[in-house]
Design a protein around this motif. Structure first.
Motif, PDB file in Angstrom:
ATOM      1  N   TRP A 272      16.063  -3.376  -2.317  1.00  0.00           N
ATOM      2  CA  TRP A 272      16.079  -2.551  -1.114  1.00  0.00           C
ATOM      3  C   TRP A 272      15.432  -1.187  -1.329  1.00  0.00           C
ATOM      4  N   PHE A 273      15.328  -0.720  -2.551  1.00  0.00           N
ATOM      5  CA  PHE A 273      14.786   0.617  -2.797  1.00  0.00           C
ATOM      6  C   PHE A 273      13.279   0.623  -3.052  1.00  0.00           C
ATOM      7  N   ASP A 274      12.708  -0.502  -3.455  1.00  0.00           N
ATOM      8  CA  ASP A 274      11.276  -0.528  -3.769  1.00  0.00           C
ATOM      9  C   ASP A 274      10.389  -0.106  -2.595  1.00  0.00           C
ATOM     10  N   PRO A 275      10.671  -0.539  -1.361  1.00  0.00           N
ATOM     11  CA  PRO A 275       9.785  -0.144  -0.255  1.00  0.00           C
ATOM     12  C   PRO A 275       9.691   1.359  -0.017  1.00  0.00           C
ATOM     13  N   PHE A 276      10.683   2.144  -0.459  1.00  0.00           N
ATOM     14  CA  PHE A 276      10.594   3.586  -0.241  1.00  0.00           C
ATOM     15  C   PHE A 276       9.395   4.175  -0.978  1.00  0.00           C
ATOM     16  N   SER A 277       9.118   3.690  -2.172  1.00  0.00           N
ATOM     17  CA  SER A 277       7.933   4.146  -2.896  1.00  0.00           C
ATOM     18  C   SER A 277       6.660   3.671  -2.207  1.00  0.00           C
ATOM     19  N   HIS A 278       6.645   2.427  -1.740  1.00  0.00           N
ATOM     20  CA  HIS A 278       5.473   1.898  -1.048  1.00  0.00           C
ATOM     21  C   HIS A 278       5.152   2.742   0.182  1.00  0.00           C
ATOM     22  N   LEU A 279       6.152   3.080   0.959  1.00  0.00           N
ATOM     23  CA  LEU A 279       5.922   3.852   2.178  1.00  0.00           C
ATOM     24  C   LEU A 279       5.405   5.251   1.868  1.00  0.00           C
ATOM     25  N   ALA A 280       5.905   5.860   0.804  1.00  0.00           N
ATOM     26  CA  ALA A 280       5.506   7.234   0.492  1.00  0.00           C
ATOM     27  C   ALA A 280       4.142   7.301  -0.196  1.00  0.00           C
ATOM     28  N   ASP A 281       3.804   6.307  -1.005  1.00  0.00           N
ATOM     29  CA  ASP A 281       2.631   6.408  -1.879  1.00  0.00           C
ATOM     30  C   ASP A 281       1.383   5.699  -1.362  1.00  0.00           C
TER      31      ASP A 281
END
Length: 687
Positions: A272-281
């Motif tokens: 569940w936390f991996d997409p936060f990096s995808h969205l920001a980077d």
């Protein structure tokens, strides 16, 4: 006149007491009285049965005399002496042990008594473990039975009501059917959109409950039926035939998978936390869209965490503690998350900040709950089991291997790498040449500029940016990760996240870390994951969806060797050391992962293996990090070897016309599917 022996007709003297030819002894009363003496090997057969009479003539040139075998007298077996049997068994066991010890001593005498050998022995003790035995996979799949075991009747009725069958028009072609299948995948597992680059970004966390599981199995059941019963499947064009096989393997995996609900729930928390990096980077769409998706997902996080932790029944303790550590890292990551959105509208950043506070509190509470109440009742297995391991190998990766074969292959790699480390170390560090010391960004640019030496034509490429490795992944032991914008998108810029390394003043250590970083960057960017990802954009969407990790990870390991084959890593003897050290890391990860996945080792044994591979003070949290259900490291060496086998076949077929760069282009353009399926496709095309 000389006497003749009654046994062999040999000549004997008048006063002889024994025949000089056969050794027969004569009695004192008369020459004809025979008393058997010590048997001569040349005549031993003469003393079985009746002794020849005095009139028997045995001429040297005569035909052998045929004698009747007397009937065997009935034998009365003596009573068994149990103590004698036990003594004999003990003597045999001692003898076998002595022979084994001699063999071990002989082999050990030829292996140095060093840390490398001790590490090899630590892994060798598991080579005959029952957990590595290949289980039988059933030829048929009872999907309805698997569905019936999930949830209660009401949940199954609701999931069945939400299920959408495939329309008739989806059967127009394999690719039309895939698009209909993909539409349903994104409904049931919306987070797949991040890997594929499908927009708009999902704003809800992927559901993880019984209803979602049932809908997923219903979809896979229907898709498998359609693909198995595809009319004229054998007559399809070769590309479509391979696509059908690849997609059928993909949809059969969930149907064959033996569920481990607690492990799957813990994995879902991490994902569940991996997409936060995808969205920001990844700037794949306007920042307003991406920050809105991140904010919505943060708002949904607290309730989801509470719900999934409540469903944990008896998870493995080490995996529970590892997830708690991962949550600590997620909390740290979210603490600086607003800073990743500099340049976004202030109002959107304010909403994001407001959502982060409750999310971080929920993360902290969840980590504490895992370490207390959940850990107290944690007594489950870390293993996904031999059957699921076999599903990954034989169905997902289309490899005719079992866990033991992969284990032995990887152990051979470990031994070979250790031999190279010994050889490099014996030369002395002062004899090693300096390594590369360019900054990461400069090295990535240099590697990208060299792509024409590895592939022709060079694929379109939006480039790679270098960023600091987030704590989300650093805590799991990653040195670097490549983050792609999405398999369905044009090759816009990707991101390579690299851990920060603090280098000391020692020149040799700095050179070693610099070379190790070059290997890492080559693995993740060029000619590794980034080049593979952009070159695969020419494959059809179905193949980009499959994303077989044996090809993907095997290519990255192959790419590190390619770097040296084309002279693009100047480190001389220090480079030999670095390459070998990199291989030992891959090998150790694979070996431990296989042992954990198959249930071959206990928590204590994993701790011992971690110590053997260089961990100073490993903990149960470290053990839990090895218990990932995907067996990510499985593709390293089998994948590399599959690619090398494809290359050797092409070299033999084309002879002097073989072009390495065009081979790479053809391989990667075939798409990230199993190398075995690529080989099958090429054989059909080249006939």
């Amino acid at each position: 006149m000389a006497e003749r022996c009654v046994a062999c007709d040999g000549e004997i003297g008048d006063d002889a007491e024994r025949c000089p030819s056969c050794g027969l002894a004569f009695g004192t009363d008369a020459p004809a009285t025979a008393i058997a003496g010590p048997a001569d090997p040349a005549h031993v057969g003469l003393y079985f049965g009746n002794v020849p009479s005095a009139g028997a003539e045995i001429a040297e040139e005569a035909a052998p005399v045929e004698r009747e075998t007397p009937p065997a007298a009935p034998r009365l077996l003596p009573p068994v002496d149990a103590r004698r049997v036990m003594r004999r068994a003990a003597f045999v066991a001692i003898g076998v042990a002595a022979v084994f010890a001699a063999v071990v001593a002989f082999v050990s005498s030829r292996r140095p008594d060093d840390g490398y050998t001790r590490q090899e022995i630590a892994f060798e003790r598991f080579t005959d473990a029952d957990g590595l035995d290949p289980p039988e996979l059933p030829a048929t799949i009872d999907a309805d039975a698997a569905i019936a075991r999930i949830g209660d009747a009401e949940t199954r009725r609701a999931a069945t009501a939400a299920h959408r069958p495939f329309p008739d028009e989806s059967r127009a072609s394999i690719h039309a059917f895939f698009e209909a299948y993909l539409e349903r995948v994104l409904e049931i597992q919306p987070d797949s959109a991040f890997r594929l680059g499908v927009h708009p970004h999902p704003r809800e966390l992927g559901p993880f409950d019984d209803a979602a599981d049932i809908r997923w199995l219903l979809l896979c059941r229907d898709a498998a039926r359609v693909l198995r019963e595809w009319p004229g499947a054998a007559a399809l064009p070769v590309h479509d035939r391979i696509d059908r096989a690849a997609l059928l393997d993909e949809v059969e995996i969930p149907l064959r998978w033996q569920r481990a609900p607690d492990l799957e729930r813990l994995d879902a928390i991490d994902r569940w936390f991996d997409p936060f990096s995808h969205l920001a980077d990844i700037a794949c769409c306007p920042v307003d869209d991406r920050i809105a998706a991140a904010t919505a997902r943060l708002r949904a996080l607290p309730a989801r965490l509470v719900g999934i932790v409540e469903k944990l029944n008896s998870p493995p303790r080490a995996r529970v503690l590892a997830t708690a550590v991962n949550l600590d890292a997620a909390d740290e990551y979210l603490g600086d998350y607003v800073q990743a959105w500099r340049g976004a509208p202030e109002s959107a950043m304010a909403e994001l900040a407001a959502a982060i506070g409750p999310a971080r509190q929920a993360v902290t509470d969840c980590a504490r709950l895992l370490r207390t109440a959940v850990a107290l009742r944690a007594n489950g297995s870390m293993a996904i089991g031999p059957a699921n391991t076999a599903v990954l190998l034989r169905v997902h990766h289309h490899l005719p291997f079992d866990a033991r074969a992969v284990y032995e292959l990887t152990l051979d790699e470990l031994r070979a790498a250790h031999d190279e480390l010994r050889a490099a170390g014996e030369r002395g560090w002062r004899d090693l040449l300096p390594g590369q010391r360019a900054p990461d960004e400069a090295q990535v640019r240099e590697l990208r500029d060299r792509c024409s030496a590895w592939i022709v034509p060079t694929p379109a490429d939006g480039g790679v940016t270098v960023a600091r490795l987030p704590s989300l992944w650093a805590v799991q032991g990653a040195a670097a990760t490549y983050l792609d914008p999405g398999a369905f998108l044009d090759p816009s810029a990707g991101v390579v996240h690299v851990e920060e390394v603090v280098l000391g003043d020692d020149s040799e250590t700095r050179d070693y870390h610099a070379l190790l970083r070059r290997h890492t960057l080559a693995h993740e960017t060029y000619p590794g994951h980034r080049l593979q990802a952009v070159a695969s954009r020419s494959a059809c969407r179905l193949r980009r969806f499959i994303d077989d990790r044996v090809l993907v990870e095997g290519w990255a390991v192959y790419a590190e060797n390619l770097l040296h084959e084309t002279g693009d890593c100047a480190g001389a003897r220090l480079d030999d050391w670095t390459r070998a050290w990199s291989r030992t890391s891959f090998a150790a990860d694979t070996l431990i992962g296989l042992l954990v996945a198959t249930g071959t080792v206990s928590e204590k044994e994993v701790l011992e293996l971690l110590r053997a591979t260089g961990w100073d003070e490993p903990t149960l949290e470290n053990v839990g990090q090895a218990a990932a259900t995907g067996l990510y490291a499985l593709g390293y060496f089998p994948g590399r070897d599959e690619i090398v086998a494809l290359r050797r076949a092409e070299e033999e077929r084309l002879g002097s016309a073989f072009d390495l760069r065009r081979f790479h282009a053809r391989l990667l353009a075939a798409g990230p599917i199993s190398p075995r399926l690529i080989a099958e496709e090429w054989r059909a095309e080249d006939r």
